[in-house]
Design a protein around this motif. Sequence first.
Motif, PDB file in Angstrom:
ATOM      1  N   UNK A   1       0.861  -1.184   0.000  1.00 51.84           N
ATOM      2  CA  UNK A   1       0.000   0.000   0.000  1.00 51.84           C
ATOM      3  C   UNK A   1       0.895   1.232   0.000  1.00 51.84           C
ATOM      4  N   UNK A   2       0.394   2.307  -0.564  1.00 47.54           N
ATOM      5  CA  UNK A   2       1.151   3.555  -0.564  1.00 47.54           C
ATOM      6  C   UNK A   2       0.262   4.663  -0.023  1.00 47.54           C
ATOM      7  N   UNK A   3       0.671   5.219   1.110  1.00 44.56           N
ATOM      8  CA  UNK A   3      -0.129   6.240   1.770  1.00 44.56           C
ATOM      9  C   UNK A   3       0.313   7.644   1.385  1.00 44.56           C
ATOM     10  N   UNK A   4       1.585   7.969   1.609  1.00 47.60           N
ATOM     11  CA  UNK A   4       2.055   9.306   1.232  1.00 47.60           C
ATOM     12  C   UNK A   4       2.801   9.280  -0.107  1.00 47.60           C
ATOM     13  N   UNK A   5       3.438   8.161  -0.415  1.00 46.85           N
ATOM     14  CA  UNK A   5       4.224   8.061  -1.647  1.00 46.85           C
ATOM     15  C   UNK A   5       5.625   8.623  -1.518  1.00 46.85           C
ATOM     16  N   UNK A   6       5.934   9.229  -0.371  1.00 44.04           N
ATOM     17  CA  UNK A   6       7.219   9.925  -0.234  1.00 44.04           C
ATOM     18  C   UNK A   6       8.418   8.977  -0.234  1.00 44.04           C
ATOM     19  N   UNK A   7       8.301   7.802   0.385  1.00 45.38           N
ATOM     20  CA  UNK A   7       9.423   6.861   0.376  1.00 45.38           C
ATOM     21  C   UNK A   7       9.725   6.385  -1.040  1.00 45.38           C
ATOM     22  N   UNK A   8       8.683   6.033  -1.772  1.00 47.72           N
ATOM     23  CA  UNK A   8       8.885   5.585  -3.148  1.00 47.72           C
ATOM     24  C   UNK A   8       9.454   6.703  -4.010  1.00 47.72           C
ATOM     25  N   UNK A   9       8.919   7.899  -3.864  1.00 47.36           N
ATOM     26  CA  UNK A   9       9.405   9.024  -4.660  1.00 47.36           C
ATOM     27  C   UNK A   9      10.881   9.290  -4.384  1.00 47.36           C
ATOM     28  N   UNK A  10      11.271   9.263  -3.118  1.00 45.06           N
ATOM     29  CA  UNK A  10      12.663   9.513  -2.743  1.00 45.06           C
ATOM     30  C   UNK A  10      13.586   8.457  -3.349  1.00 45.06           C
ATOM     31  N   UNK A  11      13.198   7.199  -3.249  1.00 46.98           N
ATOM     32  CA  UNK A  11      14.010   6.113  -3.798  1.00 46.98           C
ATOM     33  C   UNK A  11      14.139   6.233  -5.315  1.00 46.98           C
ATOM     34  N   UNK A  12      13.043   6.536  -5.982  1.00 45.25           N
ATOM     35  CA  UNK A  12      13.057   6.672  -7.437  1.00 45.25           C
ATOM     36  C   UNK A  12      13.951   7.831  -7.858  1.00 45.25           C
ATOM     37  N   UNK A  13      13.840   8.944  -7.169  1.00 48.45           N
ATOM     38  CA  UNK A  13      14.705  10.098  -7.481  1.00 48.45           C
ATOM     39  C   UNK A  13      16.182   9.738  -7.300  1.00 48.45           C
ATOM     40  N   UNK A  14      16.519   9.007  -6.234  1.00 50.07           N
ATOM     41  CA  UNK A  14      17.904   8.616  -5.990  1.00 50.07           C
ATOM     42  C   UNK A  14      18.428   7.699  -7.092  1.00 50.07           C
ATOM     43  N   UNK A  15      17.610   6.766  -7.540  1.00 52.15           N
ATOM     44  CA  UNK A  15      18.016   5.876  -8.631  1.00 52.15           C
ATOM     45  C   UNK A  15      18.237   6.681  -9.911  1.00 52.15           C
TER      46      UNK A  15
ATOM     47  N   UNK B   1      -4.883   9.130  -3.173  1.00 45.39           N
ATOM     48  CA  UNK B   1      -4.796  10.019  -4.339  1.00 45.39           C
ATOM     49  C   UNK B   1      -3.572  10.923  -4.222  1.00 45.39           C
ATOM     50  N   UNK B   2      -3.199  11.268  -2.997  1.00 40.74           N
ATOM     51  CA  UNK B   2      -2.011  12.093  -2.776  1.00 40.74           C
ATOM     52  C   UNK B   2      -0.745  11.361  -3.214  1.00 40.74           C
ATOM     53  N   UNK B   3      -0.626  10.090  -2.852  1.00 44.65           N
ATOM     54  CA  UNK B   3       0.540   9.297  -3.257  1.00 44.65           C
ATOM     55  C   UNK B   3       0.570   9.113  -4.766  1.00 44.65           C
ATOM     56  N   UNK B   4      -0.574   8.849  -5.371  1.00 42.39           N
ATOM     57  CA  UNK B   4      -0.630   8.677  -6.821  1.00 42.39           C
ATOM     58  C   UNK B   4      -0.178   9.949  -7.528  1.00 42.39           C
ATOM     59  N   UNK B   5      -0.606  11.093  -7.024  1.00 41.29           N
ATOM     60  CA  UNK B   5      -0.224  12.372  -7.608  1.00 41.29           C
ATOM     61  C   UNK B   5       1.275  12.620  -7.453  1.00 41.29           C
ATOM     62  N   UNK B   6       1.801  12.362  -6.267  1.00 44.50           N
ATOM     63  CA  UNK B   6       3.224  12.560  -6.006  1.00 44.50           C
ATOM     64  C   UNK B   6       4.078  11.682  -6.919  1.00 44.50           C
ATOM     65  N   UNK B   7       3.663  10.449  -7.104  1.00 41.84           N
ATOM     66  CA  UNK B   7       4.425   9.529  -7.948  1.00 41.84           C
ATOM     67  C   UNK B   7       4.293   9.871  -9.429  1.00 41.84           C
TER      68      UNK B   7
END
Length: 78
Positions: free
Chosen positions: A14-28, A51-57
Motif C-alpha cells: 500500500x502507498x499512503x504518502x508516496x514519499x518513500x517511493x518518490x525519494x528512492x526513485x529520485x535517488x536511482x 490520491x495524494x501518493x498517486x499524484x506525487x508519484x
Amino acid sequence: MEKGIGNFVIFDDASYSGSQLQKTIREVCVFYEKNGKPVPRFTIVTPYITSSAASLLSDVGVTVLSEKTLPYVHDVLS
C-alpha cells in the motif's frame, strides 16, 4: 545498471504518502544520470494507494497500477 536495465517494477502492499517511493526513485534516477545512463522507467504495482501518493508519484513520471484508492483518516472521520 551494467546490464542495461531500463525498467523497474516495484511491488508495494500500500502507498499512503508516496514519499518513500518518490525519494528512492529520485535517488536511482540521479545515480543513472551521474553515470551517463538513460533514466529508467518505473512502474509501481500496489493494491491500495491514496490520491495524494498517486499524484506525487505521477509527478516523477511513474506509472501506477492500483486496484483501489484509499481515503485519508481525516476524510473518513469528518
